[in-house]
Write a protein that holds these residues in place. Structure first.
Motif, PDB file in Angstrom:
ATOM      1  N   THR A  56     -31.896 -30.073 -30.764  1.00 40.56           N
ATOM      2  CA  THR A  56     -31.057 -30.847 -29.854  1.00 40.56           C
ATOM      3  C   THR A  56     -31.020 -32.276 -30.364  1.00 40.56           C
ATOM      4  O   THR A  56     -32.062 -32.925 -30.485  1.00 40.56           O
ATOM      5  CB  THR A  56     -31.608 -30.829 -28.416  1.00 40.56           C
ATOM      6  OG1 THR A  56     -31.582 -29.496 -27.906  1.00 40.56           O
ATOM      7  CG2 THR A  56     -30.765 -31.717 -27.503  1.00 40.56           C
ATOM      8  N   ASP A  92     -29.066 -35.931 -29.751  1.00 36.30           N
ATOM      9  CA  ASP A  92     -28.156 -36.783 -28.974  1.00 36.30           C
ATOM     10  C   ASP A  92     -27.439 -37.759 -29.895  1.00 36.30           C
ATOM     11  O   ASP A  92     -28.035 -38.303 -30.824  1.00 36.30           O
ATOM     12  CB  ASP A  92     -28.923 -37.575 -27.919  1.00 36.30           C
ATOM     13  CG  ASP A  92     -29.495 -36.693 -26.826  1.00 36.30           C
ATOM     14  OD1 ASP A  92     -28.885 -35.646 -26.537  1.00 36.30           O
ATOM     15  OD2 ASP A  92     -30.547 -37.054 -26.265  1.00 36.30           O
ATOM     16  N   THR A 125     -35.833 -33.503 -23.231  1.00 32.30           N
ATOM     17  CA  THR A 125     -34.811 -32.925 -24.102  1.00 32.30           C
ATOM     18  C   THR A 125     -35.209 -31.560 -24.645  1.00 32.30           C
ATOM     19  O   THR A 125     -34.534 -30.557 -24.418  1.00 32.30           O
ATOM     20  CB  THR A 125     -34.514 -33.895 -25.265  1.00 32.30           C
ATOM     21  OG1 THR A 125     -34.019 -35.130 -24.728  1.00 32.30           O
ATOM     22  CG2 THR A 125     -33.493 -33.315 -26.214  1.00 32.30           C
ATOM     23  N   ARG A 166     -32.850 -38.735 -30.586  1.00 29.58           N
ATOM     24  CA  ARG A 166     -31.941 -39.498 -29.743  1.00 29.58           C
ATOM     25  C   ARG A 166     -30.909 -40.250 -30.572  1.00 29.58           C
ATOM     26  O   ARG A 166     -30.075 -40.956 -30.010  1.00 29.58           O
ATOM     27  CB  ARG A 166     -32.737 -40.535 -28.944  1.00 29.58           C
ATOM     28  CG  ARG A 166     -33.841 -40.004 -28.076  1.00 29.58           C
ATOM     29  CD  ARG A 166     -33.326 -39.416 -26.788  1.00 29.58           C
ATOM     30  NE  ARG A 166     -34.385 -39.303 -25.780  1.00 29.58           N
ATOM     31  CZ  ARG A 166     -34.196 -38.737 -24.595  1.00 29.58           C
ATOM     32  NH1 ARG A 166     -33.028 -38.227 -24.261  1.00 29.58           N
ATOM     33  NH2 ARG A 166     -35.189 -38.677 -23.720  1.00 29.58           N
ATOM     34  N   TYR A 185     -23.115 -35.096 -30.827  1.00 30.78           N
ATOM     35  CA  TYR A 185     -24.080 -34.306 -30.072  1.00 30.78           C
ATOM     36  C   TYR A 185     -24.191 -32.926 -30.717  1.00 30.78           C
ATOM     37  O   TYR A 185     -23.197 -32.197 -30.819  1.00 30.78           O
ATOM     38  CB  TYR A 185     -23.623 -34.185 -28.623  1.00 30.78           C
ATOM     39  CG  TYR A 185     -24.556 -33.400 -27.727  1.00 30.78           C
ATOM     40  CD1 TYR A 185     -25.802 -33.915 -27.360  1.00 30.78           C
ATOM     41  CD2 TYR A 185     -24.185 -32.157 -27.229  1.00 30.78           C
ATOM     42  CE1 TYR A 185     -26.647 -33.200 -26.527  1.00 30.78           C
ATOM     43  CE2 TYR A 185     -25.028 -31.443 -26.392  1.00 30.78           C
ATOM     44  CZ  TYR A 185     -26.262 -31.963 -26.043  1.00 30.78           C
ATOM     45  OH  TYR A 185     -27.097 -31.255 -25.228  1.00 30.78           O
ATOM     46  N   GLY A 211     -21.564 -35.309 -26.053  1.00 32.39           N
ATOM     47  CA  GLY A 211     -22.663 -35.284 -25.103  1.00 32.39           C
ATOM     48  C   GLY A 211     -22.816 -33.947 -24.424  1.00 32.39           C
ATOM     49  O   GLY A 211     -21.967 -33.056 -24.563  1.00 32.39           O
TER      50      GLY A 211
END
Length: 340
Positions: A148, A150, A169, A227, A233, A273
Motif C-alpha cells: 500500500t 500513498d 495503513t 506515505r 496511490y 487516493g
C-alpha cells in the motif's frame, strides 16, 4: 429502519450517502464533533442532524455507523452494545489490544452485531484473488507480495493519533492476507524508515515500512507501505503458486512505469487516493451491513477478525522497535481462525 451515523467526515459522508439512497433504510440521524458539518450533510441528503451523540441514542435508532476519530471507536461500540444496537465501525476498533478486547467483550456479552470496515473484502480484485486461491487454481501458494503506497502523506496533526504506519495503513494488507489465503500469520519481522519529512520523526512514526510474514502453512508474505509514493496511490497484492500467479490492483490506472522497451505505458490517470480506488467497495460494505441487519447474510467481518489484523500490526511494531522476530501469539487476544 433508522440508522445513526456518528461522524460525517470523508468516510462518514460516503457511508451516509450510500445508506440514504438504500431502499431498505427509512431515515438517518447524523451527528459530528462539528455540528455544522453534520447539519450541512443532513440538509444535502434530506436527513436529520442531531446536536450530539447522546441524541442518537435518545431519539431512537435501529443501528449505528461509527466513522469518528479512532480514539472514540471503542467507547461508542461499547455504548451501542449496551443499548442492544448493531454497529458498523470503520477500522480499527482501538489503537491498542486491551481497548480492542474490551470492546469485543462488550459486544459479545450483549449478543449484538459488530461489522468492521475492511473494505478490501468487497473489492472485485481481492475477491477474485481469494477465489483463485480457494479454488486451487494457483496450486500450492508459496509467495504473497502485498503493498500500500500513498501518493502524499496525511497532515502532520493526524500522525500522532493514527497509531502509526502498521496500524493505520498496513492493517488493511494484513486483513487482506488472512482473508484471501485463509491462513494465519505465525511470525513477523519488520523494519521501517523515518528518513522522509521531519513530521514522522516528531510523531515517533515512520514513512516507509516493510515486513516479512510467515503463514501457518509456510507461505511467505512481504508487506510494504509508504506515505511518499509521488507517482500515485498504489495498492497491489501478488500471489504466486506452483501452478499459476495472479495480481490484484494492476490496471490502466496503476501508477507504475515499465523500463522495458515493449512494456506497457505509464498510466494517463493514476489513482490518487483510497476513496477513489475503493469507492465501489465502500458502498458494497454498507449494503452488506444492511443485509446483515435484515438477517440476509452472515457478518462478513466481525470484531475478532479485526482483532487478528491489529495483532499482526502490533507484532510488526514490536519487531521494528526491538529488531527481532515476533509471534503474534505472544500478544494478548488469543489466536482465531481466518474466515472460511
Amino acid at each position: 429502519m433508522r440508522i445513526g451515523v456518528i461522524g460525517t467526515g470523508r468516510i462518514g459522508t460516503i457511508h451516509a450517502r450510500t445508506l440514504s439512497r438504500h431502499r431498505e433504510v427509512g431515515s438517518l440521524i447524523l451527528t459530528d464533533a462539528d455540528p455544522a458539518r453534520a447539519q450541512g450533510l443532513a440538509h444535502r441528503l434530506g436527513e436529520t442532524a442531531a446536536p450530539g451523540v447522546d441524541e442518537i441514542f435518545k431519539w431512537g435508532v435501529d443501528a449505528v455507523v461509527i466513522t469518528t476519530a479512532t480514539s472514540a471507536h471503542a467507547e461508542l461500540i461499547g455504548r451501542a452494545a449496551r443499548a442492544g444496537l448493531p454497529v458498523f465501525c470503520e477500522k480499527p476498533i482501538a489503537l491498542d489490544l486491551p481497548g480492542t478486547l474490551q470492546a469485543i467483550a462488550e459486544v459479545e456479552a450483549a449478543g449484538t452485531v459488530l461489522q468492521m470496515g475492511f473494505q478490501r473484502r468487497f473489492d472485485a480484485g481481492y475477491t477474485g484473488a481469494r477465489e483463485a486461491v480457494r479454488s486451487g487454481r494457483l496450486g500450492r501458494l508459496h509467495t504473497v507480495r502485498a503493498m500500500t503506497s500513498d501518493q502524499a502523506p496525511p497532515p502532520a496533526a493526524y500522525l500522532p493519533q493514527s497509531g502509526g504506519l502498521y496500524r493505520d495503513t498496513l492493517i488493511h494488507d494484513f486483513d487482506a492476507v488472512r482473508w484471501v489465503t485463509g491462513r494465519e500469520v505465525v511470525d513477523v519481522y519488520a523494519a521501517g524508515s523515518d528518513a522522509g519529512p521531519a513530521m514522522f520523526r516528531e510523531a515517533d512514526d515512520i514513512d516507509t515500512a516493510a515486513a516479512v510474514l510467515t503463514l501457518d502453512d509456510g507461505t511467505l508474505v512481504t508487506a510494504t507501505a509508504t506515505r511518499l509514493n509521488g507517482a500515485g496511490y498504489d495498492v497491489r497484492m501478488e500471489l504466486a503458486g506452483e501452478l499459476d500467479q495472479v495480481v490484484v490492483g494492476l490496471d490502466d490506472r496503476t501508477p507504475i512505469a515499465s523500463t522495458e522497451p515493449s512494456g506497457p505505458p505509464a498510466a494517463d490517470k493514476p489513482w490518487t487516493g483510497f476513496l477513489e480506488r475503493f469507492g465501489p467497495a465502500y458502498e458494497a460494505e454498507l449494503i452488506a451491513f444492511v443485509d446483515v441487519l435484515h438477517g440476509e447474510r452472515a457478518n462478513p467481518c466481525d470484531g475478532r477478525e479485526a482483532l487478528q489484523a491489529l495483532r499482526i500490526a502490533e507484532a510488526c511494531d514490536v519487531s521494528r522497535r526491538e529488531r527481532r522476530v515476533v509471534r503474534p501469539a505472544e500478544l494478548p487476544g488469543g489466536v482465531g481462525a481466518a474466515s472460511a
